[in-house]
Each structure stands twice: as structure tokens, then as C-alpha cells.
Write a protein that holds these residues in place. Structure first.
Motif, PDB file in Angstrom:
ATOM      1  N   THR A  37     -13.514  -1.105   1.313  1.00  0.00           N
ATOM      2  CA  THR A  37     -13.091  -2.142   0.375  1.00  0.00           C
ATOM      3  C   THR A  37     -13.855  -3.417   0.675  1.00  0.00           C
ATOM      4  O   THR A  37     -13.892  -3.862   1.824  1.00  0.00           O
ATOM      5  CB  THR A  37     -11.583  -2.410   0.486  1.00  0.00           C
ATOM      6  OG1 THR A  37     -10.861  -1.232   0.124  1.00  0.00           O
ATOM      7  CG2 THR A  37     -11.165  -3.541  -0.448  1.00  0.00           C
ATOM      8  N   ILE A  38     -14.472  -3.971  -0.341  1.00  0.00           N
ATOM      9  CA  ILE A  38     -15.162  -5.256  -0.229  1.00  0.00           C
ATOM     10  C   ILE A  38     -14.291  -6.303  -0.908  1.00  0.00           C
ATOM     11  O   ILE A  38     -14.121  -6.281  -2.133  1.00  0.00           O
ATOM     12  CB  ILE A  38     -16.555  -5.211  -0.870  1.00  0.00           C
ATOM     13  CG1 ILE A  38     -17.415  -4.147  -0.191  1.00  0.00           C
ATOM     14  CG2 ILE A  38     -17.229  -6.571  -0.792  1.00  0.00           C
ATOM     15  CD1 ILE A  38     -18.766  -3.949  -0.833  1.00  0.00           C
ATOM     16  N   ASN A  39     -13.686  -7.168  -0.121  1.00  0.00           N
ATOM     17  CA  ASN A  39     -12.879  -8.253  -0.667  1.00  0.00           C
ATOM     18  C   ASN A  39     -13.798  -9.398  -1.063  1.00  0.00           C
ATOM     19  O   ASN A  39     -14.720  -9.748  -0.323  1.00  0.00           O
ATOM     20  CB  ASN A  39     -11.858  -8.710   0.363  1.00  0.00           C
ATOM     21  CG  ASN A  39     -10.882  -7.610   0.718  1.00  0.00           C
ATOM     22  OD1 ASN A  39     -10.260  -7.023  -0.153  1.00  0.00           O
ATOM     23  ND2 ASN A  39     -10.758  -7.308   2.005  1.00  0.00           N
ATOM     24  N   CYS A  40     -13.540  -9.974  -2.225  1.00  0.00           N
ATOM     25  CA  CYS A  40     -14.440 -10.983  -2.790  1.00  0.00           C
ATOM     26  C   CYS A  40     -13.735 -12.323  -2.927  1.00  0.00           C
ATOM     27  O   CYS A  40     -12.503 -12.396  -3.013  1.00  0.00           O
ATOM     28  CB  CYS A  40     -14.949 -10.530  -4.163  1.00  0.00           C
ATOM     29  SG  CYS A  40     -15.767  -8.918  -4.152  1.00  0.00           S
ATOM     30  N   ASP A  41     -14.533 -13.380  -2.959  1.00  0.00           N
ATOM     31  CA  ASP A  41     -13.984 -14.701  -3.252  1.00  0.00           C
ATOM     32  C   ASP A  41     -13.387 -14.681  -4.653  1.00  0.00           C
ATOM     33  O   ASP A  41     -13.854 -13.960  -5.537  1.00  0.00           O
ATOM     34  CB  ASP A  41     -15.078 -15.760  -3.165  1.00  0.00           C
ATOM     35  CG  ASP A  41     -15.525 -16.004  -1.724  1.00  0.00           C
ATOM     36  OD1 ASP A  41     -14.780 -15.624  -0.803  1.00  0.00           O
ATOM     37  OD2 ASP A  41     -16.628 -16.545  -1.529  1.00  0.00           O
ATOM     38  N   THR A  42     -12.374 -15.501  -4.858  1.00  0.00           N
ATOM     39  CA  THR A  42     -11.646 -15.476  -6.128  1.00  0.00           C
ATOM     40  C   THR A  42     -11.997 -16.624  -7.062  1.00  0.00           C
ATOM     41  O   THR A  42     -11.627 -16.594  -8.236  1.00  0.00           O
ATOM     42  CB  THR A  42     -10.134 -15.515  -5.852  1.00  0.00           C
ATOM     43  OG1 THR A  42      -9.815 -16.728  -5.150  1.00  0.00           O
ATOM     44  CG2 THR A  42      -9.713 -14.332  -4.998  1.00  0.00           C
ATOM     45  N   ALA A  43     -12.711 -17.620  -6.571  1.00  0.00           N
ATOM     46  CA  ALA A  43     -13.007 -18.794  -7.384  1.00  0.00           C
ATOM     47  C   ALA A  43     -13.808 -18.415  -8.627  1.00  0.00           C
ATOM     48  O   ALA A  43     -14.862 -17.784  -8.538  1.00  0.00           O
ATOM     49  CB  ALA A  43     -13.777 -19.825  -6.570  1.00  0.00           C
ATOM     50  N   GLY A  44     -13.298 -18.791  -9.787  1.00  0.00           N
ATOM     51  CA  GLY A  44     -14.019 -18.576 -11.034  1.00  0.00           C
ATOM     52  C   GLY A  44     -14.025 -17.156 -11.555  1.00  0.00           C
ATOM     53  O   GLY A  44     -14.684 -16.879 -12.565  1.00  0.00           O
ATOM     54  N   VAL A  45     -13.300 -16.231 -10.911  1.00  0.00           N
ATOM     55  CA  VAL A  45     -13.287 -14.836 -11.361  1.00  0.00           C
ATOM     56  C   VAL A  45     -12.232 -14.671 -12.447  1.00  0.00           C
ATOM     57  O   VAL A  45     -11.067 -15.016 -12.264  1.00  0.00           O
ATOM     58  CB  VAL A  45     -13.016 -13.873 -10.191  1.00  0.00           C
ATOM     59  CG1 VAL A  45     -12.965 -12.440 -10.690  1.00  0.00           C
ATOM     60  CG2 VAL A  45     -14.080 -14.034  -9.122  1.00  0.00           C
ATOM     61  N   SER A  46     -12.643 -14.129 -13.583  1.00  0.00           N
ATOM     62  CA  SER A  46     -11.740 -13.933 -14.706  1.00  0.00           C
ATOM     63  C   SER A  46     -11.730 -12.469 -15.118  1.00  0.00           C
ATOM     64  O   SER A  46     -12.752 -11.780 -15.007  1.00  0.00           O
ATOM     65  CB  SER A  46     -12.179 -14.792 -15.900  1.00  0.00           C
ATOM     66  OG  SER A  46     -11.436 -14.462 -17.061  1.00  0.00           O
ATOM     67  N   GLU A  47     -10.571 -12.003 -15.594  1.00  0.00           N
ATOM     68  CA  GLU A  47     -10.458 -10.605 -16.016  1.00  0.00           C
ATOM     69  C   GLU A  47     -11.102 -10.332 -17.367  1.00  0.00           C
ATOM     70  O   GLU A  47     -11.342  -9.185 -17.719  1.00  0.00           O
ATOM     71  CB  GLU A  47      -8.985 -10.183 -16.062  1.00  0.00           C
ATOM     72  CG  GLU A  47      -8.177 -10.844 -17.160  1.00  0.00           C
ATOM     73  CD  GLU A  47      -7.599 -12.188 -16.750  1.00  0.00           C
ATOM     74  OE1 GLU A  47      -6.802 -12.753 -17.521  1.00  0.00           O
ATOM     75  OE2 GLU A  47      -7.958 -12.671 -15.649  1.00  0.00           O
ATOM     76  N   GLY A  48     -11.404 -11.379 -18.136  1.00  0.00           N
ATOM     77  CA  GLY A  48     -12.025 -11.162 -19.435  1.00  0.00           C
ATOM     78  C   GLY A  48     -11.039 -10.647 -20.469  1.00  0.00           C
ATOM     79  O   GLY A  48      -9.824 -10.675 -20.272  1.00  0.00           O
ATOM     80  N   SER A  49     -11.561 -10.143 -21.559  1.00  0.00           N
ATOM     81  CA  SER A  49     -10.708  -9.764 -22.683  1.00  0.00           C
ATOM     82  C   SER A  49     -10.490  -8.260 -22.740  1.00  0.00           C
ATOM     83  O   SER A  49     -11.205  -7.475 -22.132  1.00  0.00           O
ATOM     84  CB  SER A  49     -11.348 -10.230 -23.996  1.00  0.00           C
ATOM     85  OG  SER A  49     -12.616  -9.621 -24.173  1.00  0.00           O
ATOM     86  N   ALA A  50      -9.465  -7.880 -23.497  1.00  0.00           N
ATOM     87  CA  ALA A  50      -9.197  -6.473 -23.761  1.00  0.00           C
ATOM     88  C   ALA A  50      -9.999  -6.031 -24.977  1.00  0.00           C
ATOM     89  O   ALA A  50     -10.641  -6.843 -25.651  1.00  0.00           O
ATOM     90  CB  ALA A  50      -7.705  -6.268 -24.006  1.00  0.00           C
ATOM     91  N   GLY A  51      -9.989  -4.714 -25.261  1.00  0.00           N
ATOM     92  CA  GLY A  51     -10.665  -4.212 -26.446  1.00  0.00           C
ATOM     93  C   GLY A  51     -11.671  -3.122 -26.126  1.00  0.00           C
ATOM     94  O   GLY A  51     -11.797  -2.668 -24.990  1.00  0.00           O
ATOM     95  N   THR A 244       1.581 -18.333  -4.729  1.00  0.00           N
ATOM     96  CA  THR A 244       0.718 -17.563  -5.619  1.00  0.00           C
ATOM     97  C   THR A 244      -0.531 -17.137  -4.858  1.00  0.00           C
ATOM     98  O   THR A 244      -0.975 -17.825  -3.937  1.00  0.00           O
ATOM     99  CB  THR A 244       0.308 -18.378  -6.857  1.00  0.00           C
ATOM    100  OG1 THR A 244      -0.419 -19.540  -6.433  1.00  0.00           O
ATOM    101  CG2 THR A 244       1.520 -18.797  -7.668  1.00  0.00           C
ATOM    102  N   SER A 245      -1.096 -16.017  -5.252  1.00  0.00           N
ATOM    103  CA  SER A 245      -2.320 -15.544  -4.616  1.00  0.00           C
ATOM    104  C   SER A 245      -3.075 -14.651  -5.582  1.00  0.00           C
ATOM    105  O   SER A 245      -2.494 -14.059  -6.494  1.00  0.00           O
ATOM    106  CB  SER A 245      -2.014 -14.772  -3.331  1.00  0.00           C
ATOM    107  OG  SER A 245      -1.278 -13.590  -3.607  1.00  0.00           O
ATOM    108  N   THR A 246      -4.384 -14.555  -5.369  1.00  0.00           N
ATOM    109  CA  THR A 246      -5.243 -13.685  -6.164  1.00  0.00           C
ATOM    110  C   THR A 246      -6.118 -12.872  -5.215  1.00  0.00           C
ATOM    111  O   THR A 246      -6.668 -13.414  -4.261  1.00  0.00           O
ATOM    112  CB  THR A 246      -6.135 -14.493  -7.127  1.00  0.00           C
ATOM    113  OG1 THR A 246      -5.309 -15.250  -8.006  1.00  0.00           O
ATOM    114  CG2 THR A 246      -7.015 -13.561  -7.959  1.00  0.00           C
ATOM    115  N   VAL A 247      -6.224 -11.576  -5.478  1.00  0.00           N
ATOM    116  CA  VAL A 247      -7.063 -10.690  -4.670  1.00  0.00           C
ATOM    117  C   VAL A 247      -8.068 -10.006  -5.577  1.00  0.00           C
ATOM    118  O   VAL A 247      -7.691  -9.414  -6.599  1.00  0.00           O
ATOM    119  CB  VAL A 247      -6.218  -9.633  -3.924  1.00  0.00           C
ATOM    120  CG1 VAL A 247      -7.117  -8.653  -3.189  1.00  0.00           C
ATOM    121  CG2 VAL A 247      -5.248 -10.305  -2.958  1.00  0.00           C
ATOM    122  N   VAL A 248      -9.352 -10.104  -5.233  1.00  0.00           N
ATOM    123  CA  VAL A 248     -10.422  -9.455  -5.984  1.00  0.00           C
ATOM    124  C   VAL A 248     -11.121  -8.488  -5.044  1.00  0.00           C
ATOM    125  O   VAL A 248     -11.581  -8.888  -3.971  1.00  0.00           O
ATOM    126  CB  VAL A 248     -11.439 -10.483  -6.525  1.00  0.00           C
ATOM    127  CG1 VAL A 248     -12.578  -9.789  -7.270  1.00  0.00           C
ATOM    128  CG2 VAL A 248     -10.746 -11.485  -7.445  1.00  0.00           C
TER     129      VAL A 248
END
Length: 351
Positions: A37-51, A244-248
Motif C-alpha cells: 500500500t502506498i499512502n499518499c498526501d491528501t492535499a488537493g486530491v479530489s474524487e471527481g465526478s460520477a458517470g 475529520t481525516s482523509t486517507v488516499v
């Protein structure tokens, strides 16, 4: 799941036949074998849109790595099978203390039943639907699950209770482009979980918290099993505070053959290496960083130097630097050094 800290992805070692546009068990539920597993920085990471026909290109920067290893076993071969009589599959994590996770395949459903080790056995009173093989694009399923865990000390009962609701939606298809890996047939699943934890001292309620988790997970059934990318956002609210926390993270199987790239991180950038052991014995390294001269050394397990290669980064990244001696079949330790420091070291298998 916060209360029992199950943080691995899970899967079944055999391949289940599934429509590429449905939710595959062997990708979406857990991990078998060795997985990095490569854990990444979370700054500026967005999930984007569905579709459909979506092009996802999140800006991700590696931070650290870890390796997880698990294997599939038959429930009957485990020491805690009596507590999970309906289990059809089990996963074991062999570490300092062996843990066993129990599942049931029922029709097109993969159901998590609970886990056990030498310290505790936790059986879900309301099992969790982990994956639904018939889930197609645009569809979703909702499941409630939970358990009650009771510990008695000096005739006093301590009770932990978990109640949760999870909704999984197959919400996207397209291309996911990471700096080091492209998912050209990406499938995206959105999972929203709401979990309430309650603790009792005897009949007296002592504390409680609520955890909300939204996870976006990408996979590509044309890539090796256990390869995936996820963005998970968690909010936990208690009587004391809200956090709150975010994991990428990016996961991929640890290569067991040197014909496949060995990935590692140099100066926060994902790098890789391949070794051609016998014919045209050489090593290729692409550091994705301005490193300068590099030295590769292969050792026997007893520490004896078996082969070396030296050159600048351009030589290693091009056709590769020649090894001083061919490497036969076996297990070797290796190191990659540059700028008077060790950039990477580990174990590799040559078959």
C-alpha cells in the motif's frame, strides 16, 4: 470498521466469474497474498465526478508504504470455526498473532461474519454484506450490520455495541490516470457508512460516538488482482470532540518475479526497478528524481555480495546497467544506493 480496526482490503484467492461491469468479489472486498500500500498526501486530491466515460486524473504524491500479507484457508482448518458455523471462506493474517476473518458466500453475496484471535472472538450479530456480485453500473445496495461485544471482569460486564448502515453505489466508469499507473477500464464504487458506537458499564451507558465514512474506490479488472486506488473521508463525533481525516492510498500486489517491476518511493516520488537475472543480466531503475549515480547490490541471504551494477540514473533508466555476475534462481536481498544514502532495500525472488 473503527471498533475492531479492520483496515485491510479482502478477497478470495480463486477467480470468480463475473461480468466486468458488475462488482467483482475478488477486488472489492479483501486482499490475498502480499500487497503493498502506498499512502499518499491528501492535499488537493479530489474524487471527481460520477458517470460514464469519465477521465479521473487526481494529483497524488506518495508519502509512505506498507506491506500486508494474508492467505485464504478453509474455515474447518481454523481454531475458531465453531463460532462461525455458516462460514464458507476464511482469511488469515499471519503476524505476531494469527488472526482469522470469516466470510460466507451466499448466491451473489459476500458476507462478513466476524473475526477471532487468541484474545477475542467477535461474531457479528447482524452480519455485513461486503459485496454484491450482481451490482451493475448505476445500481446500489444498502445494508445494516453490527455486533455486541461483552467482556466480564470481576462479575462486571463491559459491553461495546456497534450499529451501522452502509450504502454501496457503482457510480462511475472511465479512465483513472495516476502518475505511475493507468486504469484504462476503471470502475468506481462509492461507499457511504454511518456507524454508531456505544459503551456500557453493566446497564449504565458510559460513552458513545458516531462515525461517517465516504469512500471512493477504483479498480480495473484488466489489471492484476489487488490493484486499486481509494479516497476515504472520515468524520467522528463524540461528546468530547469532532475529528475529520482523509486517507488516499494505492494498492498493488508485491511482485514475486523480477520480470515484474518492484516499486518503491524515493524523495516522495514513486520509483521502480526490474532485474534481468541470467540472460543479458542487467538491472533497470527509474528513480523519477534527480539522483545522479546509482549503485545496485544483490546479496545472498547470508549477506554475501552476489552481483553489483553501477552507473548514472540515465544508464539505469535506459537499457539498464549490466550486472557484474548473473543471478541464478533463489531469494536475494538487494539495496539501491545513491548520493551516499540508501534509497531502497528489500528482498526479491528470482525464478
Amino acid at each position: 470498521m473503527k471498533a475492531i480496526s479492520i483496515s485491510f482490503s479482502a478477497g478470495i484467492i480463486f477467480a470468480l466469474v463475473t461480468d466486468v461491469l458488475a462488482q467483482p468479489f475478488n477486488y472489492s472486498s479483501f486482499t490475498i497474498g502480499q500487497v503493498r500500500t502506498i499512502n499518499c498526501d491528501t492535499a488537493g486530491v479530489s474524487e471527481g465526478s460520477a458517470g460514464t466515460n469519465v477521465a479521473w486524473a487526481p494529483t497524488v504524491k506518495p508519502r509512505d508504504t506498507s506491506v500486508f500479507s494474508a492467505m485464504k484457508v478453509t474455515p474447518a482448518s481454523t481454531p475458531y470455526v465453531a463460532s462461525f458455523p455458516t462460514a464458507t471462506d476464511a482469511i488469515t493474517n499471519q503476524g505476531g498473532m494469527s488472526q482469522f476473518f470469516y466470510y460466507r458466500i451466499a448466491g451473489d453475496s459476500l458476507i462478513f461474519l466476524g473475526f477471532a484471535d487468541s484474545l477475542r472472538t467477535l461474531v457479528y450479530t447482524n452480519p455485513q454484506l461486503s459485496a454484491l456480485r450482481s451490482l451493475s453500473y448505476g445500481q446500489s445496495f444498502t445494508d445494516t450490520y453490527g455486533y455486541v461485544d461483552t467482556t466480564t471482569l470481576a462479575s462486571v460486564k463491559f459491553i461495546s455495541k456497534v450499529d451501522a448502515t452502509k450504502t454501496v453505489t457503482f457510480d462511475g466508469m472511465g479512465t483513472l490516470a495516476l502518475p505511475w499507473q493507468t486504469f484504462s477500464h476503471a470502475l468506481r464504487f462509492k461507499t457511504v457508512t454511518s456507524q454508531t458506537d456505544s459503551t456500557f458499564f453493566g446497564a449504565l451507558f458510559t460513552s458513545g460516538s458516531k462515525t461517517d465514512i465516504t469512500t471512493y474506490s477504483w479498480l480495473d479488472t484488466t489489471l492484476p488482482v489487488n490493484t486499486g486506488f481509494s479516497i476515504s473521508k472520515t468524520t467522528t463525533t463524540s461528546t468530547v470532540a469532532t475529528t475529520t481525516s482523509t486517507v488516499v492510498s494505492y494498492t498493488a500486489p508485491v511482485p514475486v518475479h523480477t520480470a515484474q517491476p518492484i516499486s518503491f518511493v524515493i524523495d516522495n516520488k514513486l520509483s521502480g526497478m526490474t532485474v534481468s537475472p541470467v540472460s543479458n543480466a542487467h538491472v533497470r531503475i527509474w528513480p523519477n528524481a534527480n539522483i545522479g549515480n546509482l549503485t545496485f547490490t544483490a546479496y545472498s541471504l547470508s549477506g554475501k555480495v552476489m552481483a553489483t551494477a553501477e552507473g548514472n540514473a540515465d544508464v539505469f533508466a535506459g537499457n539498464g546497467a549490466g550486472l557484474s555476475a548473473p543471478l541464478g534462481r533463489g531469494v536475494y536481498l538487494y539495496s539501491v544506493k545513491g548520493e551516499n544514502r540508501v534509497l531502497n532495500q528489500g528482498k526479491m525472488v528470482i525464478r
